[in-house]
Write a protein that holds these residues in place. Sequence first.
Motif, PDB file in Angstrom:
ATOM      1  N   MET A  28       0.845  -1.199   0.000  1.00 48.09           N
ATOM      2  CA  MET A  28       0.000   0.000   0.000  1.00 48.09           C
ATOM      3  C   MET A  28       0.873   1.240   0.000  1.00 48.09           C
ATOM      4  N   GLY A  29       0.279   2.382  -0.288  1.00 43.86           N
ATOM      5  CA  GLY A  29       0.996   3.643  -0.251  1.00 43.86           C
ATOM      6  C   GLY A  29       1.486   3.976   1.148  1.00 43.86           C
ATOM      7  N   THR A  30       2.541   4.778   1.218  1.00 44.48           N
ATOM      8  CA  THR A  30       3.169   5.082   2.500  1.00 44.48           C
ATOM      9  C   THR A  30       2.206   5.731   3.481  1.00 44.48           C
ATOM     10  N   THR A  31       1.486   6.763   3.038  1.00 48.08           N
ATOM     11  CA  THR A  31       0.604   7.469   3.968  1.00 48.08           C
ATOM     12  C   THR A  31      -0.656   6.662   4.267  1.00 48.08           C
ATOM     13  N   ILE A  32      -1.114   5.837   3.328  1.00 46.13           N
ATOM     14  CA  ILE A  32      -2.226   4.929   3.626  1.00 46.13           C
ATOM     15  C   ILE A  32      -1.818   4.014   4.778  1.00 46.13           C
ATOM     16  N   ALA A  33      -0.578   3.525   4.702  1.00 46.03           N
ATOM     17  CA  ALA A  33      -0.077   2.624   5.742  1.00 46.03           C
ATOM     18  C   ALA A  33       0.059   3.335   7.080  1.00 46.03           C
ATOM     19  N   THR A  34       0.765   4.475   7.078  1.00 39.64           N
ATOM     20  CA  THR A  34       1.121   5.111   8.341  1.00 39.64           C
ATOM     21  C   THR A  34      -0.040   5.847   9.006  1.00 39.64           C
ATOM     22  N   LEU A  35      -0.981   6.356   8.215  1.00 36.14           N
ATOM     23  CA  LEU A  35      -2.050   7.174   8.789  1.00 36.14           C
ATOM     24  C   LEU A  35      -3.399   6.459   8.885  1.00 36.14           C
ATOM     25  N   LEU A  36      -3.653   5.491   7.996  1.00 34.89           N
ATOM     26  CA  LEU A  36      -4.971   4.869   7.978  1.00 34.89           C
ATOM     27  C   LEU A  36      -4.985   3.421   8.462  1.00 34.89           C
ATOM     28  N   VAL A  37      -3.981   2.637   8.088  1.00 36.06           N
ATOM     29  CA  VAL A  37      -4.035   1.197   8.366  1.00 36.06           C
ATOM     30  C   VAL A  37      -3.298   0.830   9.653  1.00 36.06           C
ATOM     31  N   ILE A  38      -2.021   1.179   9.756  1.00 33.06           N
ATOM     32  CA  ILE A  38      -1.216   0.744  10.905  1.00 33.06           C
ATOM     33  C   ILE A  38      -1.801   1.199  12.245  1.00 33.06           C
ATOM     34  N   VAL A  73      -2.289 -14.091  13.180  1.00 30.22           N
ATOM     35  CA  VAL A  73      -2.010 -13.636  11.814  1.00 30.22           C
ATOM     36  C   VAL A  73      -0.921 -12.575  11.843  1.00 30.22           C
ATOM     37  N   GLN A  74       0.115 -12.784  11.029  1.00 29.42           N
ATOM     38  CA  GLN A  74       1.189 -11.793  10.869  1.00 29.42           C
ATOM     39  C   GLN A  74       0.937 -10.984   9.603  1.00 29.42           C
ATOM     40  N   ILE A  75       1.177  -9.679   9.688  1.00 30.30           N
ATOM     41  CA  ILE A  75       0.977  -8.795   8.539  1.00 30.30           C
ATOM     42  C   ILE A  75       2.322  -8.248   8.090  1.00 30.30           C
ATOM     43  N   ASP A  76       2.712  -8.537   6.838  1.00 30.80           N
ATOM     44  CA  ASP A  76       3.896  -7.930   6.224  1.00 30.80           C
ATOM     45  C   ASP A  76       3.418  -6.819   5.296  1.00 30.80           C
ATOM     46  N   ILE A  77       3.738  -5.566   5.634  1.00 31.33           N
ATOM     47  CA  ILE A  77       3.281  -4.423   4.845  1.00 31.33           C
ATOM     48  C   ILE A  77       4.435  -3.859   4.031  1.00 31.33           C
ATOM     49  N   GLY A  78       4.256  -3.836   2.712  1.00 27.84           N
ATOM     50  CA  GLY A  78       5.157  -3.104   1.834  1.00 27.84           C
ATOM     51  C   GLY A  78       4.595  -1.708   1.655  1.00 27.84           C
ATOM     52  N   ALA A  79       5.250  -0.699   2.233  1.00 30.54           N
ATOM     53  CA  ALA A  79       4.745   0.673   2.200  1.00 30.54           C
ATOM     54  C   ALA A  79       5.605   1.526   1.278  1.00 30.54           C
ATOM     55  N   SER A  80       5.046   1.893   0.128  1.00 32.99           N
ATOM     56  CA  SER A  80       5.738   2.767  -0.816  1.00 32.99           C
ATOM     57  C   SER A  80       4.713   3.294  -1.799  1.00 32.99           C
ATOM     58  N   ASP A  81       5.108   4.277  -2.595  1.00 32.26           N
ATOM     59  CA  ASP A  81       4.188   4.849  -3.575  1.00 32.26           C
ATOM     60  C   ASP A  81       4.295   4.189  -4.951  1.00 32.26           C
ATOM     61  N   ARG A  82       5.118   3.166  -5.068  1.00 28.35           N
ATOM     62  CA  ARG A  82       5.243   2.474  -6.345  1.00 28.35           C
ATOM     63  C   ARG A  82       4.070   1.516  -6.541  1.00 28.35           C
ATOM     64  N   THR A  83       3.886   1.034  -7.770  1.00 34.37           N
ATOM     65  CA  THR A  83       2.857   0.046  -8.062  1.00 34.37           C
ATOM     66  C   THR A  83       3.483  -1.337  -8.052  1.00 34.37           C
ATOM     67  N   ALA A  84       3.093  -2.155  -7.095  1.00 34.66           N
ATOM     68  CA  ALA A  84       3.684  -3.482  -6.942  1.00 34.66           C
ATOM     69  C   ALA A  84       3.047  -4.466  -7.923  1.00 34.66           C
TER      70      ALA A  84
END
Length: 303
Positions: free
Chosen positions: A98-108, A121-132
């Motif tokens: 997900m996007g960095t700010t989506i991760a840091t402000l909305l999800v985490i 359940v373990q969550i591995d979050i890839g946080a960046s603005d690129r399209t994975a």
Amino acid sequence: MDYFLAVQAFNRIVETGSFVKAATQMELHPNAVTKLVQALESHLRVKLLNRTTRRVTLTSEGSVYYEQMTRLLDRWLEVEAEIAVTQSAPKGKVRVDMGTTIATLLVIPALPDFHARYPQVQIDIGASDRTADLASENIDCVIRGGILQDSSLIARRLGSLPFVTCATPAYLAAHGVPRHPGELEDGHALVRYFFPGSGRQNTLEFTKGDEHVTVQGRYVIAVNDSNAYLAAGLAGLGVIHTLRFMAQPYIDAGAFVPVLQEWQAEPNPLSVVYMPNRHLSVRVRAFVDWLVEHFAAHPHVLP
């Protein structure tokens, strides 16, 4: 031959375009994956894949087989998951991008609620603005904003995110408060955002009644990261046009002042996306359902 495992190996090779990547995702030795596909081709008496040192492509028979078996395999795994969910709680690892700010402000910030429900359940979050790339990177699901370009993916809507245009008090004192979007073309500077990978810059679009205005504007800085975008705006380097959830804490603190509030920008649709032929395990399904519930209740997310 483990027929079920062989079909899984074949599908992963097609999705990733590589025997090595498929083996890595399945936690098998590459030779084991090769032998599984060879056994499958021998069993079917047809060649499914064309293999060279550089690439793997489907034969015509392989294309038909992949299309049909993907549906059967997905349904098979779905039935198993439905049975399993009644017997045990979700557990294991979910990889999401997900996007960095989506991760840091909305999800985490909300994840303690998820982990209270699903502690195994373990969550591995890839946080960046690129399209994975879901297939090649073995990602279970991604959160994406905007209109989805890849129609082959399955998307569940999370809502939409409204925009706000703002600048620092010091910037507005020096350059004046714009009353019309057209004023941003002359006498003002914008902070511009360009998308990672493509380099394409965002375009500011405003609507008021029947009037629609597109702004390009002059800029002194352009960035490809949402946190850097906020930082440039807070440094007084120009007017920013950003998602409201990112700017609201700074608006509340007086660091940003909203402008052009009578002019509307189309909210950015937000979805959680996964591959149609990538079975949703019990743990991934639990996480996706939680995301839908969480975003539906968030004050900065519109239906």
